[in-house]
Write a protein that holds these residues in place. Structure first.
Motif, PDB file in Angstrom:
ATOM      1  N   ARG A 188      -4.429  12.444  -3.473  1.00  0.00           N
ATOM      2  CA  ARG A 188      -4.228  12.721  -2.049  1.00  0.00           C
ATOM      3  C   ARG A 188      -3.308  11.667  -1.446  1.00  0.00           C
ATOM      4  O   ARG A 188      -3.391  10.494  -1.772  1.00  0.00           O
ATOM      5  CB  ARG A 188      -5.577  12.699  -1.325  1.00  0.00           C
ATOM      6  N   GLU A 189      -2.414  12.117  -0.580  1.00  0.00           N
ATOM      7  CA  GLU A 189      -1.532  11.182   0.124  1.00  0.00           C
ATOM      8  C   GLU A 189      -2.241  10.671   1.369  1.00  0.00           C
ATOM      9  O   GLU A 189      -2.826  11.448   2.132  1.00  0.00           O
ATOM     10  CB  GLU A 189      -0.222  11.886   0.499  1.00  0.00           C
TER      11      GLU A 189
ATOM     12  N   LEU B 223      -7.289  -4.474  -0.462  1.00  0.00           N
ATOM     13  CA  LEU B 223      -6.267  -3.462  -0.229  1.00  0.00           C
ATOM     14  C   LEU B 223      -6.458  -2.224  -1.103  1.00  0.00           C
ATOM     15  O   LEU B 223      -6.433  -1.093  -0.626  1.00  0.00           O
ATOM     16  CB  LEU B 223      -4.876  -4.051  -0.496  1.00  0.00           C
ATOM     17  N   THR B 224      -6.634  -2.456  -2.402  1.00  0.00           N
ATOM     18  CA  THR B 224      -6.591  -1.332  -3.341  1.00  0.00           C
ATOM     19  C   THR B 224      -7.875  -0.513  -3.383  1.00  0.00           C
ATOM     20  O   THR B 224      -7.819   0.703  -3.584  1.00  0.00           O
ATOM     21  CB  THR B 224      -6.270  -1.831  -4.762  1.00  0.00           C
ATOM     22  N   ALA B 225      -9.011  -1.158  -3.182  1.00  0.00           N
ATOM     23  CA  ALA B 225     -10.270  -0.398  -3.241  1.00  0.00           C
ATOM     24  C   ALA B 225     -10.324   0.701  -2.180  1.00  0.00           C
ATOM     25  O   ALA B 225     -10.628   1.860  -2.496  1.00  0.00           O
ATOM     26  CB  ALA B 225     -11.463  -1.338  -3.128  1.00  0.00           C
ATOM     27  N   PRO B 226     -10.027   0.401  -0.908  1.00  0.00           N
ATOM     28  CA  PRO B 226     -10.044   1.483   0.091  1.00  0.00           C
ATOM     29  C   PRO B 226      -9.000   2.561  -0.183  1.00  0.00           C
ATOM     30  O   PRO B 226      -9.249   3.748   0.041  1.00  0.00           O
ATOM     31  CB  PRO B 226      -9.734   0.750   1.406  1.00  0.00           C
ATOM     32  N   VAL B 227      -7.821   2.154  -0.689  1.00  0.00           N
ATOM     33  CA  VAL B 227      -6.765   3.134  -0.923  1.00  0.00           C
ATOM     34  C   VAL B 227      -7.115   4.039  -2.094  1.00  0.00           C
ATOM     35  O   VAL B 227      -6.867   5.254  -2.054  1.00  0.00           O
ATOM     36  CB  VAL B 227      -5.411   2.429  -1.150  1.00  0.00           C
ATOM     37  N   GLU B 228      -7.691   3.483  -3.166  1.00  0.00           N
ATOM     38  CA  GLU B 228      -8.101   4.331  -4.289  1.00  0.00           C
ATOM     39  C   GLU B 228      -9.122   5.368  -3.832  1.00  0.00           C
ATOM     40  O   GLU B 228      -9.089   6.523  -4.266  1.00  0.00           O
ATOM     41  CB  GLU B 228      -8.667   3.478  -5.427  1.00  0.00           C
ATOM     42  N   ALA B 229     -10.025   4.951  -2.957  1.00  0.00           N
ATOM     43  CA  ALA B 229     -11.024   5.901  -2.446  1.00  0.00           C
ATOM     44  C   ALA B 229     -10.364   6.966  -1.579  1.00  0.00           C
ATOM     45  O   ALA B 229     -10.676   8.158  -1.690  1.00  0.00           O
ATOM     46  CB  ALA B 229     -12.083   5.156  -1.649  1.00  0.00           C
ATOM     47  N   ARG B 230      -9.420   6.545  -0.739  1.00  0.00           N
ATOM     48  CA  ARG B 230      -8.770   7.491   0.171  1.00  0.00           C
ATOM     49  C   ARG B 230      -7.809   8.441  -0.540  1.00  0.00           C
ATOM     50  O   ARG B 230      -7.605   9.559  -0.103  1.00  0.00           O
ATOM     51  CB  ARG B 230      -8.032   6.715   1.272  1.00  0.00           C
TER      52      ARG B 230
ATOM     53  N   GLU C 163      -3.314   5.484   8.696  1.00  0.00           N
ATOM     54  CA  GLU C 163      -4.511   5.083   7.953  1.00  0.00           C
ATOM     55  C   GLU C 163      -4.190   3.934   7.007  1.00  0.00           C
ATOM     56  O   GLU C 163      -4.973   2.982   6.867  1.00  0.00           O
ATOM     57  CB  GLU C 163      -5.039   6.281   7.166  1.00  0.00           C
ATOM     58  N   THR C 164      -3.023   3.991   6.390  1.00  0.00           N
ATOM     59  CA  THR C 164      -2.600   2.915   5.486  1.00  0.00           C
ATOM     60  C   THR C 164      -2.428   1.610   6.249  1.00  0.00           C
ATOM     61  O   THR C 164      -2.843   0.545   5.794  1.00  0.00           O
ATOM     62  CB  THR C 164      -1.274   3.299   4.804  1.00  0.00           C
ATOM     63  N   ARG C 165      -1.808   1.692   7.424  1.00  0.00           N
ATOM     64  CA  ARG C 165      -1.611   0.479   8.222  1.00  0.00           C
ATOM     65  C   ARG C 165      -2.945  -0.109   8.664  1.00  0.00           C
ATOM     66  O   ARG C 165      -3.115  -1.340   8.698  1.00  0.00           O
ATOM     67  CB  ARG C 165      -0.731   0.792   9.429  1.00  0.00           C
ATOM     68  N   ALA C 166      -3.906   0.744   8.981  1.00  0.00           N
ATOM     69  CA  ALA C 166      -5.227   0.253   9.390  1.00  0.00           C
ATOM     70  C   ALA C 166      -5.921  -0.470   8.241  1.00  0.00           C
ATOM     71  O   ALA C 166      -6.577  -1.504   8.446  1.00  0.00           O
ATOM     72  CB  ALA C 166      -6.081   1.415   9.885  1.00  0.00           C
ATOM     73  N   VAL C 167      -5.776   0.047   7.015  1.00  0.00           N
ATOM     74  CA  VAL C 167      -6.352  -0.618   5.841  1.00  0.00           C
ATOM     75  C   VAL C 167      -5.707  -1.988   5.644  1.00  0.00           C
ATOM     76  O   VAL C 167      -6.396  -2.983   5.386  1.00  0.00           O
ATOM     77  CB  VAL C 167      -6.159   0.252   4.579  1.00  0.00           C
TER      78      VAL C 167
ATOM     79  N   LEU D 169       0.821  -1.213   0.000  1.00  0.00           N
ATOM     80  CA  LEU D 169       0.000   0.000   0.000  1.00  0.00           C
ATOM     81  C   LEU D 169       0.855   1.264   0.000  1.00  0.00           C
ATOM     82  O   LEU D 169       0.463   2.280  -0.585  1.00  0.00           O
ATOM     83  CB  LEU D 169      -0.939   0.001   1.209  1.00  0.00           C
ATOM     84  N   LEU D 170       2.014   1.200   0.647  1.00  0.00           N
ATOM     85  CA  LEU D 170       2.912   2.356   0.610  1.00  0.00           C
ATOM     86  C   LEU D 170       3.357   2.640  -0.823  1.00  0.00           C
ATOM     87  O   LEU D 170       3.492   3.796  -1.229  1.00  0.00           O
ATOM     88  CB  LEU D 170       4.141   2.110   1.496  1.00  0.00           C
ATOM     89  N   ILE D 171       3.585   1.564  -1.594  1.00  0.00           N
ATOM     90  CA  ILE D 171       3.960   1.739  -3.005  1.00  0.00           C
ATOM     91  C   ILE D 171       2.774   2.300  -3.785  1.00  0.00           C
ATOM     92  O   ILE D 171       2.909   3.262  -4.544  1.00  0.00           O
ATOM     93  CB  ILE D 171       4.426   0.402  -3.607  1.00  0.00           C
ATOM     94  N   CYS D 172       1.601   1.696  -3.591  1.00  0.00           N
ATOM     95  CA  CYS D 172       0.397   2.153  -4.308  1.00  0.00           C
ATOM     96  C   CYS D 172       0.069   3.605  -3.987  1.00  0.00           C
ATOM     97  O   CYS D 172      -0.407   4.347  -4.851  1.00  0.00           O
ATOM     98  CB  CYS D 172      -0.796   1.273  -3.953  1.00  0.00           C
ATOM     99  N   GLY D 173       0.308   4.011  -2.734  1.00  0.00           N
ATOM    100  CA  GLY D 173      -0.002   5.369  -2.332  1.00  0.00           C
ATOM    101  C   GLY D 173       1.160   6.327  -2.469  1.00  0.00           C
ATOM    102  O   GLY D 173       1.028   7.512  -2.150  1.00  0.00           O
ATOM    103  N   GLY D 174       2.309   5.818  -2.954  1.00  0.00           N
ATOM    104  CA  GLY D 174       3.479   6.665  -3.122  1.00  0.00           C
ATOM    105  C   GLY D 174       3.327   7.612  -4.296  1.00  0.00           C
ATOM    106  O   GLY D 174       2.457   7.445  -5.151  1.00  0.00           O
ATOM    107  N   GLU D 175       4.212   8.606  -4.371  1.00  0.00           N
ATOM    108  CA  GLU D 175       4.077   9.651  -5.380  1.00  0.00           C
ATOM    109  C   GLU D 175       4.186   9.092  -6.793  1.00  0.00           C
ATOM    110  O   GLU D 175       3.451   9.504  -7.684  1.00  0.00           O
ATOM    111  CB  GLU D 175       5.133  10.738  -5.165  1.00  0.00           C
TER     112      GLU D 175
END
Length: 218
Positions: A184-185, A171-178, A190-194, A101-107
């Motif tokens: 948005r970073e 994993l990816t559905a909640p992160v795409e929404a967030r 929050e990432t760890r909770a997901v 998720l850190l990679i998916c949410g990275g810049e």
């Protein structure tokens, strides 16, 4: 300069151009980016960019695909954690999920998502190509790890491809929404909770049967 050194120098210069192009496209978008700005950021002359990648459209395609390959390489490195997860499978899965998720949410991944979506009309083939080089390959790699865990009795018998697809969806559905589709970073907590919630749900479905074997994976 030897032939090998010249070839290495050309490869390095091409990579510098692709890295610079990704940074410029990410900041300014496709329409706002210009080859001159990319050349300046790469530290090369404008004709050098054209000699390597012919035109702006070709440069954009190669830049996006190179970024997709880089994101996938990061994913595969994280997946190695599951080759030898140790005694605490839940902890190994949560750690792997969090780092994915850190990679998916990275810049880089967020910029790649924004660029791909923004240019879906002008470059429709890139959507499938990026999906193939990231999502599809990631699912295959995760399925391989889950199959090994299942065979070792660490997970219940399952179709590993389906299990991998479902875990990644958790994993990816909640992160795409967030991330608001990459704009948005997401904070680390929050990432760890997901990641924790996804693994908890996954193990409720695929954890080993009570009383079943739980031998470590070789």
């Amino acid at each position: 300069m030897t032939g090998a050194a010249a070839s290495r120098g050309r490869i390095d210069k091409r990579q510098a151009i692709l890295d610079a192009a990704f940074a410029v496209f990410a900041r300014h978008g496709y329409e706002g980016a210009c080859v001159q700005r990319i050349a300046r950021e790469a530290g090369v002359a404008k004709p050098t960019v054209y000699s390597h990648l012919t035109d702006k459209e070709n440069l954009f395609r190669h830049t996006v695909l190179a970024a997709a390959d880089a994101v996938m390489a990061d994913h595969l490195a994280v997946m190695d954690r599951l080759r030898a997860p140790g005694a605490d499978l839940r902890a190994a899965l949560e750690d792997t999920a969090y780092r994915l998720l850190l990679i998916c949410g990275g810049e880089r991944a967020r910029a790649l998502l924004r660029l791909t979506y923004a240019q879906v009309t002008g470059f429709p083939e890139l959507t499938d190509a990026v999906q193939d080089r990231t999502g599809s390959r990631l699912t295959e790699a995760l399925a391989d790890r889950l199959a090994r865990l299942s065979l070792a009795g660490r997970l219940r018998p399952c179709d590993p491809a389906v299990a991998a697809e479902q875990l990644l969806a958790l994993l990816t559905a909640p992160v795409e929404a967030r991330t608001r589709l990459g704009t948005r970073e997401v904070p680390a907590a929050e990432t760890r909770a997901v990641a924790k919630a996804a693994v908890d749900t996954f193990l409720r479905a695929y954890g080993p049967e009570p009383g079943g074997p739980a031998a470590p994976v070789a």
